[in-house]
Design an enzyme around this catalytic site. Structure first.
Site, mmCIF file in Angstrom:
data_model
loop_
_atom_site.group_PDB
_atom_site.id
_atom_site.type_symbol
_atom_site.label_atom_id
_atom_site.label_comp_id
_atom_site.label_asym_id
_atom_site.label_seq_id
_atom_site.Cartn_x
_atom_site.Cartn_y
_atom_site.Cartn_z
ATOM 1 N N PRO A 2 0.826 -1.213 0.000
ATOM 2 C CA PRO A 2 0.000 0.000 0.000
ATOM 3 C C PRO A 2 0.861 1.264 0.000
ATOM 4 O O PRO A 2 1.903 1.322 0.655
ATOM 5 C CB PRO A 2 -0.794 -0.117 1.303
ATOM 6 N N GLU A 3 0.408 2.268 -0.738
ATOM 7 C CA GLU A 3 1.131 3.534 -0.758
ATOM 8 C C GLU A 3 0.599 4.442 0.363
ATOM 9 O O GLU A 3 -0.369 4.114 1.047
ATOM 10 C CB GLU A 3 1.016 4.174 -2.135
ATOM 11 N N LYS A 52 4.490 5.166 4.923
ATOM 12 C CA LYS A 52 3.802 3.882 4.900
ATOM 13 C C LYS A 52 3.701 3.263 6.291
ATOM 14 O O LYS A 52 3.455 2.063 6.424
ATOM 15 C CB LYS A 52 4.530 2.932 3.945
ATOM 16 N N ARG A 121 14.112 8.680 10.377
ATOM 17 C CA ARG A 121 14.758 8.051 9.217
ATOM 18 C C ARG A 121 13.985 8.267 7.925
ATOM 19 O O ARG A 121 14.464 7.924 6.843
ATOM 20 C CB ARG A 121 14.925 6.549 9.461
ATOM 21 N N ARG A 258 11.925 -3.354 -8.844
ATOM 22 C CA ARG A 258 10.537 -2.904 -8.979
ATOM 23 C C ARG A 258 10.245 -2.562 -10.429
ATOM 24 O O ARG A 258 11.121 -2.131 -11.180
ATOM 25 C CB ARG A 258 10.276 -1.664 -8.098
#
Length: 269
Positions: A2-3, A52, A121, A258
């Site tokens: 999921p974005e 995310k 981060r 990807r």
């Protein structure tokens, strides 16, 4: 995976359903049982997302950190509760609703400093009002790494995934293999503003739509997109199909494991 818009949408939903009241927390699967027992009956303070990552805040008891990863999912249901189906890592139950979490990469109870270490981060999130896009630009503009790779690096920019990456590059005519340091700052600012608008729309609708009105199926006469991800897009998962703007075949390759999609004519190297 999921974005970011999905996690912000979940945060809004859980905030609306559970915040400000005691909740029941359990772990039918057992892998979160100790933490669930500590939280059971506590007040759910708030829910928020960063990129995310989803955070359920229980005040002094800690914060539940959830990262869905590739296979994680929440299911939402009205009361009364039913018997768990499958491997339910965490069940959250409130006044009118209950929520099951299955298959996450992360479901852990953290302290505030541990949460801060995670968010420190992460790059700026287009969906957060405290985001500082100039921090992403500092990293992009100094790097020889392709802009396509950097947009997917959560340390550079958080919440953007494969769909938004491909679509925002297309919408601004940026070739995906362009080195970050060769990207014009004016173009970057336009891309950031576009991501903010597109992802906010995704939070509202629950799907990713990136196609301008003049290229929609009802205007052009083409068939609506048929894809489990939903939404009308320009290039994502349209390899070999004609570009909706120029009719050139959409290109495809793999980058850092990807899938990457772009139009060679609209995004010339």
């Amino acid at each position: 995976m999921p974005e970011g818009h999905t996690l912000h949408r979940l945060a809004r939903l859980h905030q609306r359903r559970y915040a400000g009241a005691p909740v029941r927390v359990s772990s039918p699967q057992g892998r979160f049982a100790t933490e669930a027992a500590r939280l059971d009956g506590a007040t759910f303070v708030r829910a928020e997302a960063h990129g995310k990552h989803l955070f359920h805040d229980y005040g002094p008891l800690g914060v539940v950190h959830v990262h869905l990863g590739l296979y994680g999912a929440f299911t939402e249901s009205p009361l009364p509760e039913t018997e768990p189906v499958g491997q339910v890592r965490m069940r959250l139950s409130g006044r009118t609703q209950w929520t099951d979490l299955r298959g996450p990469t992360r479901c852990e109870l953290l302290t505030e400093p541990e949460v801060d270490a995670i968010t420190a981060r992460l790059g700026p999130d287009p969906l957060r009002r405290d985001a500082r896009p100039e921090l992403a630009w500092q990293r992009i503009s100094r790097s020889r790494t392709s802009i396509a790779a950097q947009l997917m690096d959560q340390k550079v920019l958080s919440g953007v995934g494969n769909v938004y990456r491909a679509e925002v590059l297309f919408r601004h005519g940026v070739p995906p293999m362009l080195a970050g340091r060769d990207l014009d700052e004016t173009v970057w600012k336009a891309m950031w503003d576009d991501l903010v608008a597109l992802m906010r729309a995704g939070v509202r609708s629950g799907r990713i739509d990136t196609v301008a009105d003049e290229h929609l199926p009802e205007v052009t006469g083409r068939a609506p997109r048929q894809d489990r991800h939903g939404g009308e897009v320009y290039v994502y998962r349209r390899a070999g199909q004609p570009c909706l703007v120029c009719a050139a075949p959409v290109a495809h390759t793999e980058l850092a494991g990807r899938h990457l999609y772009w139009c060679p004519a609209c995004q010339p190297a």
